[in-house]
Design an enzyme around this catalytic site. Structure first.
Site, PDB file in Angstrom:
ATOM      1  N   HIS A   1      -9.825 -14.059  13.895  1.00 18.64           N
ATOM      2  CA  HIS A   1      -9.298 -14.886  14.979  1.00 18.64           C
ATOM      3  C   HIS A   1     -10.449 -15.610  15.652  1.00 18.64           C
ATOM      4  O   HIS A   1     -11.530 -15.041  15.840  1.00 18.64           O
ATOM      5  CB  HIS A   1      -8.557 -14.026  16.005  1.00 18.64           C
ATOM      6  CG  HIS A   1      -7.398 -13.326  15.397  1.00 18.64           C
ATOM      7  ND1 HIS A   1      -6.250 -13.980  15.041  1.00 18.64           N
ATOM      8  CD2 HIS A   1      -7.239 -12.035  15.014  1.00 18.64           C
ATOM      9  CE1 HIS A   1      -5.426 -13.123  14.472  1.00 18.64           C
ATOM     10  NE2 HIS A   1      -5.998 -11.937  14.437  1.00 18.64           N
TER      11      HIS A   1
ATOM     12  N   TYR B   1     -10.132 -23.275  21.513  1.00 23.02           N
ATOM     13  CA  TYR B   1     -10.436 -23.121  20.090  1.00 23.02           C
ATOM     14  C   TYR B   1     -11.656 -23.929  19.625  1.00 23.02           C
ATOM     15  O   TYR B   1     -11.962 -23.951  18.435  1.00 23.02           O
ATOM     16  CB  TYR B   1      -9.202 -23.508  19.255  1.00 23.02           C
ATOM     17  CG  TYR B   1      -8.000 -22.623  19.523  1.00 23.02           C
ATOM     18  CD1 TYR B   1      -8.008 -21.283  19.155  1.00 23.02           C
ATOM     19  CD2 TYR B   1      -6.866 -23.117  20.162  1.00 23.02           C
ATOM     20  CE1 TYR B   1      -6.919 -20.459  19.405  1.00 23.02           C
ATOM     21  CE2 TYR B   1      -5.770 -22.304  20.411  1.00 23.02           C
ATOM     22  CZ  TYR B   1      -5.808 -20.976  20.040  1.00 23.02           C
ATOM     23  OH  TYR B   1      -4.739 -20.155  20.287  1.00 23.02           O
TER      24      TYR B   1
HETATM   25  O1  CA2 Z   1      -7.550 -17.003  17.910  1.00 23.20           O
HETATM   26  C1  CA2 Z   1      -6.987 -17.212  16.838  1.00 23.20           C
HETATM   27  O2  CA2 Z   1      -7.583 -17.558  15.812  1.00 23.20           O
HETATM   28  C2  CA2 Z   1      -5.460 -17.104  16.758  1.00 23.20           C
HETATM   29  O3  CA2 Z   1      -5.111 -16.608  15.471  1.00 23.20           O
HETATM   30  C3  CA2 Z   1      -4.933 -18.505  16.948  1.00 23.20           C
HETATM   31  C4  CA2 Z   1      -3.407 -18.581  16.995  1.00 23.20           C
HETATM   32  C5  CA2 Z   1      -2.855 -17.576  18.012  1.00 23.20           C
HETATM   33  O4  CA2 Z   1      -1.439 -17.573  17.946  1.00 23.20           O
HETATM   34  C6  CA2 Z   1      -3.372 -16.183  17.755  1.00 23.20           C
HETATM   35  O5  CA2 Z   1      -2.869 -15.323  18.759  1.00 23.20           O
HETATM   36  C7  CA2 Z   1      -4.893 -16.157  17.797  1.00 23.20           C
HETATM   37  C8  CA2 Z   1      -2.953 -19.974  17.387  1.00 23.20           C
HETATM   38  C9  CA2 Z   1      -3.463 -21.049  16.494  1.00 23.20           C
HETATM   39  C10 CA2 Z   1      -3.296 -22.352  17.171  1.00 23.20           C
HETATM   40  O6  CA2 Z   1      -4.378 -23.148  16.800  1.00 23.20           O
HETATM   41  C11 CA2 Z   1      -4.609 -24.257  17.521  1.00 23.20           C
HETATM   42  C12 CA2 Z   1      -5.827 -24.870  17.324  1.00 23.20           C
HETATM   43  C13 CA2 Z   1      -6.151 -25.989  18.030  1.00 23.20           C
HETATM   44  C14 CA2 Z   1      -5.244 -26.522  18.940  1.00 23.20           C
HETATM   45  C15 CA2 Z   1      -4.019 -25.899  19.130  1.00 23.20           C
HETATM   46  C16 CA2 Z   1      -3.692 -24.769  18.411  1.00 23.20           C
END
Ligand code: CA2
Length: 141
Positions: free
Chosen positions: A97, A22
């Site tokens: 996303h 991310y």
């Molecule tokens: O890619 C994306 O923006 C998502 O929406 C992120 C979600 C995931 O469940 C989707 O499938 C795709 C997860 C968000 C978690 O965000 C984090 C950020 C930094 C560290 C850990 C988790």
């Protein structure tokens, strides 16, 4: 112009955990730059790990703002209730996303939300939000 960004569960961890997936930037830092680059747009920001709070924010800003940029996180793939909220408000909603969900696990390939959104932007890191903002700014009604 008034645009509301809504981030869902775990996105408060941006820049803190899993930088390989991310990125290393905190959302606060990114948002400050996005606002500075777009002085003519008032950008609101809301993050919650709670489904009902996200729905409340969609209902509230969906009648007041010119558009919503929504990253519903994991709820993207599960939430009928968030889909219903998007459908109920007049403001256009862009689903964003950070990661390319189609290059990840199969359960991330389906979104409950896409069909009721104006469009979807995925896979451009945090710049997915900038692309969504530009789409709303230049949208022909
Ligand atoms: O890619 C994306 O923006 C998502 O929406 C992120 C979600 C995931 O469940 C989707 O499938 C795709 C997860 C968000 C978690 O965000 C984090 C950020 C930094 C560290 C850990 C988790």
């Amino acid at each position: 112009m008034n645009i509301q960004i809504i981030n869902g569960p775990n996105l408060n961890l941006l820049g803190v955990r899993e930088p390989e997936l991310y990125g290393e930037q905190t959302f606060g830092g990114y948002l400050a730059q996005l606002q500075a680059d777009n002085p003519g747009v008032e950008i609101g920001f809301f993050q919650s790990n709670i489904e009902g709070e996200i729905i409340d924010k969609i209902q509230e800003s969906g009648f007041q703002s010119d558009g919503i940029i929504l990253n519903a996180g994991g709820y993207t793939h599960t939430s009928v209730a968030i889909r219903d909220a998007i459908k109920a408000v007049p403001a256009p909603v862009i689903e964003v996303h950070i990661s390319n969900v189609h290059a990840r696990e199969e359960f991330r390939h389906h979104s409950m939300l896409s069909a009721v959104c104006l469009g979807v932007i995925a896979g451009f890191g945090v710049d997915s939000y900038r692309l969504a903002l530009n789409a709303l700014i230049h949208r022909k009604k």
